[in-house]
Scaffold this active site. Structure first.
Site, mmCIF file in Angstrom:
data_model
loop_
_atom_site.group_PDB
_atom_site.id
_atom_site.type_symbol
_atom_site.label_atom_id
_atom_site.label_comp_id
_atom_site.label_asym_id
_atom_site.label_seq_id
_atom_site.Cartn_x
_atom_site.Cartn_y
_atom_site.Cartn_z
ATOM 1 N N HIS A 1 40.770 29.749 48.242
ATOM 2 C CA HIS A 1 42.231 30.256 47.781
ATOM 3 C C HIS A 1 42.464 31.313 48.987
ATOM 4 O O HIS A 1 41.616 31.535 49.527
ATOM 5 C CB HIS A 1 41.790 31.165 46.374
ATOM 6 C CG HIS A 1 40.637 31.983 46.402
ATOM 7 N ND1 HIS A 1 40.539 33.210 46.943
ATOM 8 C CD2 HIS A 1 39.415 31.615 45.868
ATOM 9 C CE1 HIS A 1 39.251 33.736 46.861
ATOM 10 N NE2 HIS A 1 38.598 32.894 46.072
ATOM 11 N N ASP B 1 27.763 35.349 43.992
ATOM 12 C CA ASP B 1 28.980 35.542 44.411
ATOM 13 C C ASP B 1 29.406 36.969 44.250
ATOM 14 O O ASP B 1 29.880 37.379 43.331
ATOM 15 C CB ASP B 1 29.908 34.470 43.729
ATOM 16 C CG ASP B 1 31.384 34.365 44.123
ATOM 17 O OD1 ASP B 1 31.743 35.220 44.820
ATOM 18 O OD2 ASP B 1 31.952 33.469 43.613
ATOM 19 N N HIS C 1 41.917 36.980 44.850
ATOM 20 C CA HIS C 1 42.655 35.726 44.885
ATOM 21 C C HIS C 1 44.240 36.239 45.340
ATOM 22 O O HIS C 1 45.021 36.450 44.536
ATOM 23 C CB HIS C 1 42.854 34.994 43.351
ATOM 24 C CG HIS C 1 41.471 34.329 42.789
ATOM 25 N ND1 HIS C 1 41.361 33.826 41.707
ATOM 26 C CD2 HIS C 1 40.532 34.332 43.676
ATOM 27 C CE1 HIS C 1 40.011 33.415 41.712
ATOM 28 N NE2 HIS C 1 39.304 33.570 42.885
ATOM 29 N N HIS D 1 31.850 31.686 36.378
ATOM 30 C CA HIS D 1 32.349 33.098 36.352
ATOM 31 C C HIS D 1 31.291 33.930 35.646
ATOM 32 O O HIS D 1 31.877 34.869 34.569
ATOM 33 C CB HIS D 1 33.705 33.191 35.820
ATOM 34 C CG HIS D 1 34.602 32.954 36.702
ATOM 35 N ND1 HIS D 1 36.286 32.977 36.551
ATOM 36 C CD2 HIS D 1 34.694 32.539 38.041
ATOM 37 C CE1 HIS D 1 36.919 32.467 37.478
ATOM 38 N NE2 HIS D 1 35.998 32.265 38.374
ATOM 39 N N GLU E 1 34.781 27.373 49.432
ATOM 40 C CA GLU E 1 34.042 27.554 48.665
ATOM 41 C C GLU E 1 33.553 26.345 47.595
ATOM 42 O O GLU E 1 33.728 26.358 46.580
ATOM 43 C CB GLU E 1 33.953 28.590 47.658
ATOM 44 C CG GLU E 1 35.597 28.663 47.235
ATOM 45 C CD GLU E 1 35.633 29.988 46.378
ATOM 46 O OE1 GLU E 1 34.847 30.123 45.220
ATOM 47 O OE2 GLU E 1 36.655 30.552 46.709
ATOM 48 N N TYR F 1 27.546 21.632 40.368
ATOM 49 C CA TYR F 1 26.936 22.372 39.367
ATOM 50 C C TYR F 1 26.479 21.210 38.514
ATOM 51 O O TYR F 1 27.253 20.422 37.676
ATOM 52 C CB TYR F 1 27.956 23.231 38.604
ATOM 53 C CG TYR F 1 28.627 24.048 39.644
ATOM 54 C CD1 TYR F 1 28.074 25.312 40.012
ATOM 55 C CD2 TYR F 1 29.862 23.563 40.227
ATOM 56 C CE1 TYR F 1 28.978 26.067 41.009
ATOM 57 C CE2 TYR F 1 30.339 24.310 41.042
ATOM 58 C CZ TYR F 1 29.786 25.547 41.544
ATOM 59 O OH TYR F 1 30.657 26.406 42.299
ATOM 60 N N ASP G 1 38.089 59.977 27.315
ATOM 61 C CA ASP G 1 38.499 60.787 28.411
ATOM 62 C C ASP G 1 37.802 60.203 29.726
ATOM 63 O O ASP G 1 38.121 60.783 30.805
ATOM 64 C CB ASP G 1 37.814 62.175 27.997
ATOM 65 C CG ASP G 1 38.535 62.748 27.100
ATOM 66 O OD1 ASP G 1 39.733 62.723 26.696
ATOM 67 O OD2 ASP G 1 38.139 64.102 26.598
ATOM 68 N N GLU H 1 30.066 29.960 49.864
ATOM 69 C CA GLU H 1 31.423 30.392 50.096
ATOM 70 C C GLU H 1 31.646 31.416 51.280
ATOM 71 O O GLU H 1 30.839 32.252 51.348
ATOM 72 C CB GLU H 1 31.946 31.289 48.818
ATOM 73 C CG GLU H 1 33.322 31.936 48.735
ATOM 74 C CD GLU H 1 33.904 32.603 47.619
ATOM 75 O OE1 GLU H 1 33.097 32.902 46.829
ATOM 76 O OE2 GLU H 1 34.896 32.525 47.456
ATOM 77 N N ARG I 1 26.703 27.113 45.021
ATOM 78 C CA ARG I 1 28.141 27.294 45.713
ATOM 79 C C ARG I 1 27.893 27.950 46.922
ATOM 80 O O ARG I 1 26.833 28.837 47.100
ATOM 81 C CB ARG I 1 28.713 27.949 44.963
ATOM 82 C CG ARG I 1 30.023 28.396 45.434
ATOM 83 C CD ARG I 1 31.456 28.751 44.473
ATOM 84 N NE ARG I 1 31.225 30.020 43.988
ATOM 85 C CZ ARG I 1 30.637 30.236 42.707
ATOM 86 N NH1 ARG I 1 30.556 29.078 41.846
ATOM 87 N NH2 ARG I 1 30.427 31.281 42.047
ATOM 88 N N HIS J 1 35.841 22.920 40.394
ATOM 89 C CA HIS J 1 37.111 24.030 40.962
ATOM 90 C C HIS J 1 37.706 23.566 42.635
ATOM 91 O O HIS J 1 37.029 22.272 43.115
ATOM 92 C CB HIS J 1 36.307 25.454 40.860
ATOM 93 C CG HIS J 1 35.301 25.514 41.881
ATOM 94 N ND1 HIS J 1 35.373 25.420 43.329
ATOM 95 C CD2 HIS J 1 33.740 25.400 41.783
ATOM 96 C CE1 HIS J 1 33.946 25.543 43.598
ATOM 97 N NE2 HIS J 1 33.260 25.739 42.651
ATOM 98 N N ASP K 1 34.596 37.986 49.946
ATOM 99 C CA ASP K 1 34.326 37.068 48.910
ATOM 100 C C ASP K 1 33.528 35.935 49.556
ATOM 101 O O ASP K 1 33.784 34.985 49.899
ATOM 102 C CB ASP K 1 35.604 36.277 48.454
ATOM 103 C CG ASP K 1 35.412 35.329 47.092
ATOM 104 O OD1 ASP K 1 34.228 35.476 46.576
ATOM 105 O OD2 ASP K 1 36.435 34.913 46.779
HETATM 106 N N1 GLY Z 1 34.787 35.330 43.163
HETATM 107 C C1 GLY Z 1 35.650 34.420 42.948
HETATM 108 C C2 GLY Z 1 36.034 33.476 43.684
HETATM 109 O O1 GLY Z 1 35.074 33.044 44.306
HETATM 110 O O2 GLY Z 1 37.097 32.913 43.626
HETATM 111 MN MN MN Z 2 33.567 34.206 45.116
HETATM 112 MN MN MN Z 3 36.510 32.777 46.174
#
Ligand code: GLY
Ligand code: MN
Ligand code: MN
Length: 440
Positions: free
Chosen positions: A354, A260, A361, A243, A384, A388, A39, A408, A406, A350, A271
Site C-alpha cells: 500500500h 508487524d 495506509h 491484524h 509485504e 499463512y 477525563d 514487509e 510475512r 492480502h 511499517d
Molecule cells: N501494519 C499494517 C500493514 O502492514 O498494512
Molecule cells: Mn505492516
Molecule cells: Mn503494511
C-alpha cells in the site's frame, strides 16, 4: 530531532493554492481530541491533511486558504493563549504564535470563527473541503453558508460549488519530497532498531507483550511519540491472524513470532514486518515457507520503478508464492491455473502493499482512469508478501499448520528502481539466526 522544515509547509500551501481555481477557498479542520474515558484523552494526533499544510500541532484550529487574497492568503483560526488552561494542559501558540511561528498571514481566535468565516467565504465561487470525512465540520460549513444565504437580499453571494479537496491534496501527498524522505528514513531507522532489539530479546517463556515492550522502548527512545499503528506481535498460530492485536500469548519453543510494527516521526509512518523463530533456529518447514516469501519479496522489488505499474509487484509475489506452494505440495495443479482461479488466496489473501506516508495506509489513487497507476519517482510504498497456513487447514499435512510468515519493507521509487528504507533489520534466514545466536 529530524522534522519537516517550516519552509516546506509554505511551499505546500503555495502548491495547493496554485492548483485551486481562481476565486476559491479551502477550509480544513484540525483533528478533534478523542476521549479515552471520562477525563482521560487519547494522545493527540493531528489530522494528516491539516498537518501536511500547516505543521500546526494543536486541536481546535481551522486552516483557511484563499489564493490571491490581498490581505493574506493563509488564515489560521486557533485557540487563544490562556494562562490558566496552559497551566493545566501545556502551552498554546495563540494567534500571535500562529503568525510568528507557523507562517499564517493572519490568525483569529477559534471562538470567533462563526462571526468571521462567513465573511471570508462570501463572494468566493468554490469551496474546497474534505467533504464527508467529518460530519460535524460539514454541518458547520453548511451553517456558515446559510449565514451568507440569509443575507442574499443584501447582495451577499454564497458559493455555488463544493468540491472535495482530497483529489488535489492527496495527489500532492503521494509524491514525497526530499524533506519527507529524510523523516521517513529516520522513522525507518528507529523501527529497524526496534525489530533488532525484539529479535535479540526473543526467548521461549516470555510473552508477546515482552517483545512489544522492546519495540515501544526503542520507538520512544528514538523520539517517536507513538507507534504508527497498533503493533502486531503474533506468536505461533497467532501469526496467521492478519491484524492480531492481543499480544498477550506465551512465546513457545519451536514457534515462529511475527512482528508487524513501526513508529511515527513528525507524523510520518514506517511499517515493517519480520518473522523469526522464538528459539533462534528455523525448523525445516518454517524455513521452506520463509524462503518462498523472501523470494517473492525480492521478485516484487524488481517490479518497482518508474516504468512499472502499481500491480506488477503484487503479480510477482503471487507468481513466486503460488509456484513455491506447488513445489512444497501445499497446492496441487498448474501454477497459471492456480493463479487464474485464485487458489493461492487460501494462503496469501492480502495484497503485496500500500502507499505509505503520513497515514500508514497512505492516501493516493491506485488506479487512474480504470488502469493501474504507473509508479513515479518519490512515491513510497510497502512490499509485504506473506504465507499463512491456518491451524485449522485439514487439507495440508499437520507439520505445516499454524505457520504464518510475512516480510514487509518500506520503499520509495527512484529513477533506477527503488530505495529500500528498511534495510537495517536482518531478513535472510542466515542473518536472523546469526543475530539471534549472538544475543544468546
Ligand atoms: N501494519 C499494517 C500493514 O502492514 O498494512
Ligand atoms: Mn505492516
Ligand atoms: Mn503494511
Amino acid at each position: 530531532m529530524i522534522h519537516i522544515p517550516r519552509a516546506e509547509y509554505t511551499r505546500r500551501r503555495k502548491a495547493l493554492m496554485a492548483q485551486m481555481v481562481p476565486n476559491s477557498i479551502a477550509i480544513l479542520p484540525a483533528a478533534a481530541v478523542a476521549i479515552r474515558n471520562r477525563d482521560v484523552e487519547h494522545v493527540y494526533r493531528q489530522d494528516s491533511d491539516f498537518q501536511y499544510l500547516s505543521g500546526f500541532p494543536e486541536p481546535a484550529a481551522v486552516i483557511v486558504l484563499m489564493p490571491g487574497r490581498q490581505h493574506g492568503e493563509y488564515v489560521l483560526f486557533c485557540r487563544e493563549r490562556n494562562a490558566e488552561r496552559e497551566l493545566w494542559d501545556g502551552l498554546r501558540a495563540g494567534t500571535e504564535g500562529a503568525i510568528r511561528d507557523f507562517g499564517a498571514d493572519d490568525a483569529f481566535p477559534i471562538t470567533d470563527i462563526d462571526d468571521i468565516l462567513p465573511g471570508l467565504i462570501e463572494g468566493r465561487d468554490r469551496v474546497y473541503s474534505a467533504m464527508g470525512s467529518n460530519a460535524e465540520f460539514d454541518r458547520h460549513l453548511m451553517e456558515w453558508i446559510n449565514v451568507i444565504r440569509s443575507k442574499a437580499h443584501l447582495g451577499a453571494q454564497p458559493p455555488n460549488e463544493f468540491v472535495a479537496l482530497d483529489h488535489l491534496l492527496h495527489d500532492m501527498r503521494l509524491y514525497k519530497s526530499a524533506a519527507e524522505l529524510k523523516v521517513m528514513r529516520e522513522a525507518a531507522r528507529i523501527s529497524c532498531a526496534a525489530h533488532v532489539k525484539a529479535m535479540q530479546a526473543s526467548r521461549a517463556g516470555l510473552h508477546e507483550f515482552s517483545l512489544e515492550a522492546e519495540l515501544d522502548y526503542e520507538f520512544r527512545k528514538g523520539g517517536a511519540k507513538m507507534p504508527a499503528y497498533g503493533s502486531i506481535v503474533a506468536a505461533g498460530r497467532n501469526s496467521c491472524i492478519l491484524h492480531y492485536q492481543r499480544n498477550d500469548a506465551l512465546l513457545k519453543d519451536g514457534d515462529l513470532v511475527l512482528i508487524d510494527a513501526g513508529c511515527e516521526i513528525d507524523c510520518y509512518a514506517s511499517d515493517i514486518t519480520r518473522t523469526w523463530p522464538v528459539n533462534g533456529k528455523f525448523s525445516p518447514e518454517q524455513k521452506a515457507i520463509y524462503e518462498i516469501v523472501l523470494a517473492s519479496q525480492e521478485a516484487a522489488f524488481a517490479q518497482i520503478g518508474p516504468d512499472k505499474h502499481w500491480n506488477q509487484a503484487h503479480e510477482a509475489t503471487v507468481q513466486v508464492i503460488t509456484a513455491g506452494l506447488v513445489r512444497l505440495g501445499l497446492l496441487q495443479g498448474d501454477v497459471d491455473e492456480l493463479i487464474a482461479s485464485e487458489a493461492y488466496k487460501t494462503f496469501y489473501m492480502h495484497r503485496a502493499g500500500h502507499w505509505l506516508g503520513m497515514d500508514v495506509h497512505d492516501v493516493g489513487e491506485y488506479k487512474v482512469g480504470g488502469e493501474w497507476r504507473v509508479l513515479e519517482v518519490g512515491m513510497a510504498l510497502t512490499v509485504e508478501p506473506g504465507i499463512y497456513i491456518s491451524p485449522d487447514n485439514l487439507n495440508v499435512a499437520k507439520k505445516w499448520r499454524g505457520i504464518g510468515v510475512r516480510i514487509e519493507d518500506d520503499v520509495v521509487v527512484t529513477k533506477q528502481g527503488c530505495e529500500i528504507l528498511t534495510r537495517g533489520v536482518p531478513k535472510t534466514v542466515a542473518e536472523i539466526e546469526a543475530l539471534m545466536a549472538a544475543a544468546r
